[in-house]
Design an enzyme around this catalytic site. Structure first.
Site, short mmCIF file in Angstrom:
data_model
loop_
_atom_site.label_atom_id
_atom_site.label_comp_id
_atom_site.label_asym_id
_atom_site.label_seq_id
_atom_site.Cartn_x
_atom_site.Cartn_y
_atom_site.Cartn_z
N LEU A 9 -2.97 45.42 55.47
CA LEU A 9 -2.79 46.59 55.06
C LEU A 9 -1.33 47.06 54.48
CD1 LEU A 9 -3.27 49.76 54.59
CD2 LEU A 9 -3.12 50.15 56.89
N ILE A 10 -0.90 46.91 53.31
CA ILE A 10 0.44 47.08 52.89
C ILE A 10 0.70 48.27 52.21
CG2 ILE A 10 1.96 45.73 51.24
CD1 ILE A 10 -0.03 43.28 51.10
N GLY A 12 2.38 50.50 49.60
CA GLY A 12 3.39 50.55 48.30
C GLY A 12 3.11 49.26 47.32
N SER A 14 2.13 49.10 44.32
CA SER A 14 2.06 49.40 42.77
C SER A 14 3.08 48.28 41.95
CB SER A 14 2.50 50.84 42.39
OG SER A 14 3.71 51.09 42.74
N SER A 15 4.10 47.77 42.64
CA SER A 15 5.06 46.97 41.98
C SER A 15 6.01 46.35 42.96
CB SER A 15 6.20 47.84 41.11
OG SER A 15 6.88 48.65 41.93
N GLY A 16 6.88 45.28 42.49
CA GLY A 16 7.62 44.66 43.69
C GLY A 16 7.16 43.84 44.65
N GLY A 18 5.47 44.52 47.43
CA GLY A 18 4.41 45.01 47.87
C GLY A 18 3.08 44.26 46.87
N SER A 139 16.08 44.89 54.88
CA SER A 139 16.88 44.66 53.90
C SER A 139 18.13 43.84 54.85
CB SER A 139 17.18 45.79 53.18
OG SER A 139 18.43 45.41 52.28
N TYR A 152 20.96 54.55 52.81
CA TYR A 152 19.98 53.16 52.49
C TYR A 152 20.50 52.16 53.64
CZ TYR A 152 17.34 49.27 50.76
OH TYR A 152 16.58 48.28 50.62
P1 NAP Z 1 9.77 48.87 43.83
O1 NAP Z 1 9.27 47.80 43.01
O2 NAP Z 1 10.37 49.88 43.64
O3 NAP Z 1 8.57 48.89 45.10
C1 NAP Z 1 8.34 50.23 45.78
C2 NAP Z 1 7.19 50.44 46.48
O4 NAP Z 1 7.24 51.57 47.34
C3 NAP Z 1 6.42 51.03 45.13
O5 NAP Z 1 4.94 50.66 45.28
C4 NAP Z 1 6.51 52.58 45.46
O6 NAP Z 1 5.14 53.36 44.85
C5 NAP Z 1 6.40 52.83 46.94
N1 NAP Z 1 6.73 53.72 47.52
C6 NAP Z 1 8.08 54.40 47.37
N2 NAP Z 1 8.03 55.55 48.04
C7 NAP Z 1 7.05 55.98 48.61
C8 NAP Z 1 6.25 56.81 49.30
N3 NAP Z 1 7.03 57.95 49.70
N4 NAP Z 1 5.08 56.73 49.79
C9 NAP Z 1 4.39 55.53 49.39
N5 NAP Z 1 4.72 54.63 48.69
C10 NAP Z 1 6.33 54.82 48.21
O7 NAP Z 1 10.90 48.09 44.88
P2 NAP Z 1 10.86 46.73 46.08
O8 NAP Z 1 11.96 45.98 46.04
O9 NAP Z 1 9.55 46.13 45.84
O10 NAP Z 1 10.67 47.68 47.39
C11 NAP Z 1 9.73 47.46 48.65
C12 NAP Z 1 10.79 47.38 49.86
O11 NAP Z 1 11.75 46.04 49.60
C13 NAP Z 1 11.52 48.52 49.86
O12 NAP Z 1 11.50 48.97 51.24
C14 NAP Z 1 13.00 48.17 49.72
O13 NAP Z 1 14.00 49.00 50.24
C15 NAP Z 1 12.81 46.74 50.01
N6 NAP Z 1 14.03 45.74 49.63
C16 NAP Z 1 14.24 45.44 48.40
C17 NAP Z 1 15.07 44.67 47.85
C18 NAP Z 1 15.23 44.05 46.49
O14 NAP Z 1 16.15 43.61 46.15
N7 NAP Z 1 14.19 44.50 45.50
C19 NAP Z 1 15.85 44.08 48.62
C20 NAP Z 1 15.62 44.37 50.20
C21 NAP Z 1 14.88 45.34 50.63
P3 NAP Z 1 5.45 53.98 43.52
O15 NAP Z 1 5.01 53.20 42.53
O16 NAP Z 1 4.58 55.32 43.53
O17 NAP Z 1 7.05 54.52 43.38
#
Ligand code: NAP
Length: 279
Positions: A9-10, A12, A14-16, A18, A139, A152
């Protein structure tokens, strides 16, 4: 190929991270239930699997009252959740003095309270089965800090601490908790997902403006590959002894090691004062 099929169960997907983890898990033969925030995203996610292994549920992780019934419905209709991945989250960027408390509340609602609510909803099922694995995507900002991301970092430090302590509470039930701390990866994090508080106090221009500009310029060109992060997470999921903390990326490793070294030297410098309070 996974030796045993699991249900992940993951939040988010939609992108990144997840989305990448969902795709890699499906390719490895696992079943994936992903949360999204629209009916369109639900249809799009479920179409990713040709053999009906991808399920989506519309859920905002700040809709706290909806989380428990949603997890119960998933357990009832799709099956036992073996692995929960608290991935949903976003970054707030802004100088603390300039950023309203409402932004901090939003940041903690999503990154901390949402993740905790998900854990509280799956734990009764995992505890009853005496097995399960929870991954919390934190993070490197849960270890190291920089100006302009105070809220953050605060949220990620909180989730690191909660993960580690919870791991100690549930280990004897056969449940593992892993805090996964990525460095900089090519996701939507610094792009469409980031909330940026506008500037208002000129005193902070020198310390903060270059950081904001560099982050905007680097978005999409970061060192880390989310697909490789997904493979690393699957390695942790397949392990009989998953780690309590897992860093992802050489940038995270270097920066966290540097922090630990600096901390150790500060501990030593102040050791006499520290121990002077005993007795
Ligand atoms: P991302 O591509 O922006 O993906 C974020 C995901 O979280 C999207 O699916 C988004 O859904 C979802 N989301 C945001 N707010 C939400 C809410 N209130 N309820 C349900 N879903 C929500 O960015 P990502 O980097 O993959 O982020 C995933 C995790 O990795 C985050 O916790 C982020 O802090 C962490 N992280 C990222 C990095 C990096 O460099 N990328 C580094 C360290 C940690 P929508 O599409 O609907 O907005």
């Amino acid at each position: 190929m996974a030796s045993t099929q699991k249900t992940l169960l993951i939040t988010g997907v939609s992108s990144g991270f997840g989305r990448a983890l969902a795709l890699e898990a499906l390719a490895a033969g696992h079943k994936v239930v992903g949360t999204v925030r629209s009916e369109e995203a639900k249809r799009e996610f479920e179409a990713l699997s040709s053999n009906h292994s991808a399920f989506a549920r519309v859920l905002d992780v700040t809709d706290f009252d909806a989380i428990e019934p949603a997890v119960a419905e998933i357990e009832r209709t799709i099956g036992p959740v073996d692995v929960l991945v608290n991935n949903a989250g976003y970054g707030h960027e802004g100088v603390m003095e300039e950023s309203p408390l409402s932004e901090m509340r939003k940041q903690f609602d999503v990154n901390v309270f949402g993740a905790v609510a998900m854990m509280k909803a799956v734990l009764p099922f995992m505890r009853e089965r005496r097995r399960g694995h929870i991954l919390n995507i934190t993070s490197m900002g849960g270890f190291i800090t920089m100006p302009g991301i105070t809220y953050y970092c605060g949220s990620k430090f909180a989730l690191e601490g909660i993960s580690e302590a919870l791991g100690k509470e549930v280990a004897s039930f056969g449940i593992a908790v892993t805090a996964v701390a990525p460095g900089s990866f090519r996701t939507d994090w610094a792009g469409r997902s980031m909330r940026r508080t506008p500037r208002s106090i000129a005193d902070y221009d020198a310390v903060f403006d270059p950081i904001r500009q560099a982050r905007e310029e680097k978005s999409g060109k970061q060192l880390g590959d989310p697909r490789k992060a997904a493979q690393a997470m699957l390695t942790a999921i397949a392990s009989d002894h998953p780690p309590a903390h897992l860093l992802l990326g050489s940038d995270a490793l270097g920066l966290v090691r540097g922090k630990l070294t600096a901390m150790e030297s500060e501990l030593r410098e102040w050791e006499t004062v520290t121990v002077s309070t005993d007795g």
